[in-house]
Design a protein around this motif. Structure first.
Motif, PDB file in Angstrom:
ATOM      1  N   THR A 153      78.053 -66.045  79.238  1.00  0.00           N
ATOM      2  CA  THR A 153      76.597 -66.569  78.781  1.00  0.00           C
ATOM      3  C   THR A 153      75.901 -65.324  78.241  1.00  0.00           C
ATOM      4  N   GLY A 194      75.867 -74.484  80.365  1.00  0.00           N
ATOM      5  CA  GLY A 194      76.156 -75.514  81.003  1.00  0.00           C
ATOM      6  C   GLY A 194      77.812 -75.527  81.542  1.00  0.00           C
ATOM      7  N   LEU A 199      77.842 -72.927  84.125  1.00  0.00           N
ATOM      8  CA  LEU A 199      77.546 -73.562  85.692  1.00  0.00           C
ATOM      9  C   LEU A 199      78.540 -74.393  86.270  1.00  0.00           C
ATOM     10  N   LEU A 200      79.028 -75.260  85.536  1.00  0.00           N
ATOM     11  CA  LEU A 200      79.906 -76.429  86.046  1.00  0.00           C
ATOM     12  C   LEU A 200      81.032 -75.389  86.785  1.00  0.00           C
TER      13      LEU A 200
END
Length: 85
Positions: free
Chosen positions: A52, A60, A63-64
């Motif tokens: 990131t 996203g 995070l998943l």
């Protein structure tokens, strides 16, 4: 009653022993899955933060990927509830 020479076991004592073993099994189901998920999250989380930092568009997805190991703990919780009830 079961006579073992020195000690005498009643049915109540055997039932309590079985309930204690079920509680230990449930605790192991949650505890070991929590430790395993924590170890997995350690590597995935550090890689996700590094990725990131290089490209903010993949937040996203990172995070998943960090949430996926936590589902293992939910499965451990379900197994422990099935053991207890």
């Amino acid at each position: 009653m079961v006579d073992l020479g020195v000690a005498t076991l009643t049915l109540e004592m055997v039932a309590e022993n079985q309930m204690g073993m079920k509680a230990i099994g449930a605790a192991l189901a949650v505890g070991l899955t929590g430790i395993g998920a924590g170890l997995a999250e350690m590597s995935i989380g550090s890689a996700a933060v590094g990725a990131t930092a290089e490209n903010k568009d993949i937040f996203g997805m990172a995070l998943l990927l960090t949430v996926i190991p936590e589902t293992i703990v939910i499965f451990g919780l379900v197994v422990s509830l099935l053991i207890l009830f």
